[in-house]
Design a protein around this motif. Structure first.
Motif, PDB file in Angstrom:
ATOM      1  N   ASP A 283       0.825  -1.639   0.519  1.00 46.81           N
ATOM      2  CA  ASP A 283       0.124   0.180  -0.275  1.00 46.81           C
ATOM      3  C   ASP A 283       1.109   1.004  -0.139  1.00 46.81           C
ATOM      4  N   GLU A 284       2.025   0.900   0.361  1.00 44.85           N
ATOM      5  CA  GLU A 284       2.829   2.235   0.191  1.00 44.85           C
ATOM      6  C   GLU A 284       3.601   2.458  -1.079  1.00 44.85           C
ATOM      7  N   SER A 285       4.038   1.548  -1.627  1.00 41.06           N
ATOM      8  CA  SER A 285       5.123   0.920  -3.038  1.00 41.06           C
ATOM      9  C   SER A 285       4.165   1.705  -3.618  1.00 41.06           C
ATOM     10  N   ARG A 286       5.352   2.591  -4.336  1.00 45.38           N
ATOM     11  CA  ARG A 286       5.416   3.171  -5.652  1.00 45.38           C
ATOM     12  C   ARG A 286       5.096   2.765  -7.023  1.00 45.38           C
ATOM     13  N   ARG A 305       0.905  -6.351  -9.413  1.00 41.35           N
ATOM     14  CA  ARG A 305       1.615  -6.539  -9.765  1.00 41.35           C
ATOM     15  C   ARG A 305       2.537  -5.046 -10.595  1.00 41.35           C
ATOM     16  N   THR A 306       3.107  -4.602 -11.034  1.00 40.55           N
ATOM     17  CA  THR A 306       3.711  -3.228 -11.403  1.00 40.55           C
ATOM     18  C   THR A 306       2.498  -2.484 -12.864  1.00 40.55           C
ATOM     19  N   GLY A 307       2.249  -3.694 -12.853  1.00 39.88           N
ATOM     20  CA  GLY A 307       0.946  -2.917 -13.780  1.00 39.88           C
ATOM     21  C   GLY A 307       2.072  -2.790 -15.292  1.00 39.88           C
ATOM     22  N   LYS A 361      14.101  -0.032  -5.555  1.00 40.93           N
ATOM     23  CA  LYS A 361      14.799   2.060  -5.882  1.00 40.93           C
ATOM     24  C   LYS A 361      15.517   1.714  -7.640  1.00 40.93           C
ATOM     25  N   ASN A 362      15.659   0.351  -7.923  1.00 39.77           N
ATOM     26  CA  ASN A 362      16.222   0.491  -8.837  1.00 39.77           C
ATOM     27  C   ASN A 362      15.396   0.449 -10.209  1.00 39.77           C
ATOM     28  N   HIS A 363      14.082   0.883 -10.314  1.00 41.08           N
ATOM     29  CA  HIS A 363      13.057   0.720 -11.049  1.00 41.08           C
ATOM     30  C   HIS A 363      12.075   1.733 -11.316  1.00 41.08           C
TER      31      HIS A 363
END
Lengths: 364, 364
Positions: A283-286, A305-307, A361-363
């Protein structure tokens, strides 16, 4: 490299068959050639021998005690998985009449389709329109007066939702608990029939547990195979023929381990802690997003998922390189799925979050 | 004390589940926590994972090669034991018409009774009058012209008889080979359908192998559960749902061992040597007598008795005290039964004969 399990083992997020407690595997290994001084493997025992009957009876009693199954309900150890129960349930309970089916995912849809062979299926709800990302409320359920039973699947393994309540229905409740049995206390007396394939929270694949209100048995259609008649299997104490002995033995070992971990109450605390940590991060992740809506989220199968399908695939590869495996979502749902069954240690979830953070962090 | 197996193991004459090769158990033990570098037990693998698909495919290919199954025939890995096949066969093949059933023992009688739910059962022979101590000749079989299939059980586990020939019938042959599969070469092309529960010569209980002529599938009755449709299971390569993964893995290990022992030809030599020794002693003994008649005797299950139930019981106790266990006959047949499956070493038969001789010396 993140912390892994002992004996060169990975963290295995498979949706089923899935991770088993290490202590259980170690005990099975130690007893492989000679169990309980019998001079043989449990796999070599006649199912009618006193030595095996003891193992069988203990497994049943431990399950009764763990789930607090009342005396009104029988416990059966069967074969054929949930898919055979999709037919056995209507063959035994439908009597060519109407049953209500709540379709909240892949397996409940399959169960409803199979039941159409044996009577009238009324769809009490269908969440396919929203990608099965939520569980309907009680008020949203369409119930048939006088239905033979109300069928639902407690935890949706594919899309990652879990019923947060036990539905009310005038009819007996029939529930597929394959992917969340033994993960929380259940008031069994409220159910007409509970069943579960063993390969998620109980034992290796090949065993199906059925818990049935004794008064519901004995109404099977004339073409029901003898081995699919609940009445017959109750009368034969699941031993009309040779049961899946190894799986029953493994269930017994798993139930010993479960007891040591505080039983279903202990499991419920653990699952809330495990899934809570992961959902909080999601819920916090970008980068990563949970699929299921709050209030309907499964503690057992966390879908996210990332989308971006390519990025999902890259993450799955990255995690695998760290010893975190089987994170790919079901093919019909896509994305990722982390199955957090009873045997998944908190370290596995911590390692997963750490890995997700590094990838994020890397993406981003 | 007679020579026993290693690791404090007994000689186990159980009719099924039954003795497994020690080398197979040792390998399963060694791979328990981490199979093929996967970092997990085979019991923890998703059945759809490449690692398990490899194990599954190898098991199927090894079985095809061991039994020389022609390409016309499909191999299925199912659940539910012979008892589920008792219903699946008529549901799929009978089409409400007539099938011939040869009743030469307990399990063929059960199969015939179950089939009555789905069509007309014609009894091609019934040896119950002589305590199922022989197999009828071809001329004694009563055949229905145009029958859907001819059903028989190759080896009678309970009474200890084995068909010495493959019957001729205009109809497709359907054969229960549960207790003698992989013990001798078989011309699979002569059969419409062969099936076997795994728990005697193949693997632990929980797996049923079906070998079916592709052209026979696709005729199931409308009420057939999806998982019992041969057509569906062929199309799904036995993976409509989670198969009994552990048993399939164990079968793969057993087939490796079988190959090292010279395949089915090696097994046939061994079984003739084992059973030949025991029958030769029985035909000379003044105390013990074989139940089955010469020409119909099973090499897998040798049934014998003293003619005195108390003496039989005393012998069973005496043998058990020597580490020779599970020699008690099936409850409906009485007496003794020594099951000599593939994994029974010659030393077990020698120890049994030595023990019988000693008992005979003290009781004649």
């Amino acid at each position: 490299m993140v912390k892994t399990m002992t004996e060169d083992r990975v963290f295995n997020f498979s949706a089923g068959p899935s991770v088993l407690p290490e202590a259980v595997l170690q005990r099975a290994r130690a007893e492989m050639m000679n169990v309980r001084g019998s001079g043989m493997s449990v796999m070599e025992m006649s199912h009618r021998s006193p030595a095996f009957i003891e193992i069988f009876t203990e497994a049943k009693e431990k399950l009764r005690s763990s789930l607090r199954v009342p005396e009104s309900h029988e416990i059966l150890f069967l074969q054929g998985g949930a898919t055979l129960q999709f037919a056995a349930i209507p063959m035994n309970l439908m009597e060519e009449k109407t049953a209500d089916y709540a379709v909240t995912g892949n397996f409940s849809a399959k169960a409803a389709k199979e039941a159409e062979k044996y009577g009238t299926v009324h769809i009490a709800c269908d969440t396919s329109g929203s990608g099965h990302n939520r569980i309907p409320t009680q008020d949203e359920l369409s119930l048939t007066p006088g239905a033979q039973y109300f069928y639902y699947c407690a935890n949706n393994t594919v899309y990652g939702t879990e019923w947060p309540y036990v539905p009310e229905s005038g009819a007996p409740l029939v529930c597929d608990m394959s992917s969340d049995i033994l993960s929380r206390p259940v008031d069994v007396s409220r159910f007409g029939l509970i069943y579960a394939g063993a390969q998620k929270n109980m034992a290796p694949a090949g065993l199906t547990v059925v818990i049935i209100d004794r008064t519901l048995a004995g109404r099977e259609r004339p073409f029901t195979p003898q081995i699919m008649s609940y009445e017959t299997m109750i009368r034969q104490d699941s031993m009309l023929n040779t049961p899946p002995c190894w799986c029953i033995y493994m269930l017994s070992l798993v139930l010993d381990w479960l007891q040591e971990q505080g039983g279903v109450e202990g499991m419920e605390q653990l699952k809330k802690a495990r899934a809570g940590r992961l959902y909080a991060y999601l819920d916090e992740s970008r980068l990563f997003h949970a699929h299921a809506l709050p209030g309907s989220r499964s503690d057992m199968n966390v879908t996210f998922r990332t989308g971006d399908a390519d990025l999902d695939a890259a993450f799955i590869r990255f995690a695998a390189s760290r010893g975190l495996v089987n994170l790919k979502g079901h093919k019909i749902a896509g994305g990722m799925r982390a199955s957090l069954y009873n045997a998944m240690p908190m370290e596995g979830v911590e390692a997963l979050i750490e890995t997700m953070k590094e990838f994020e962090k890397n993406h981003v």
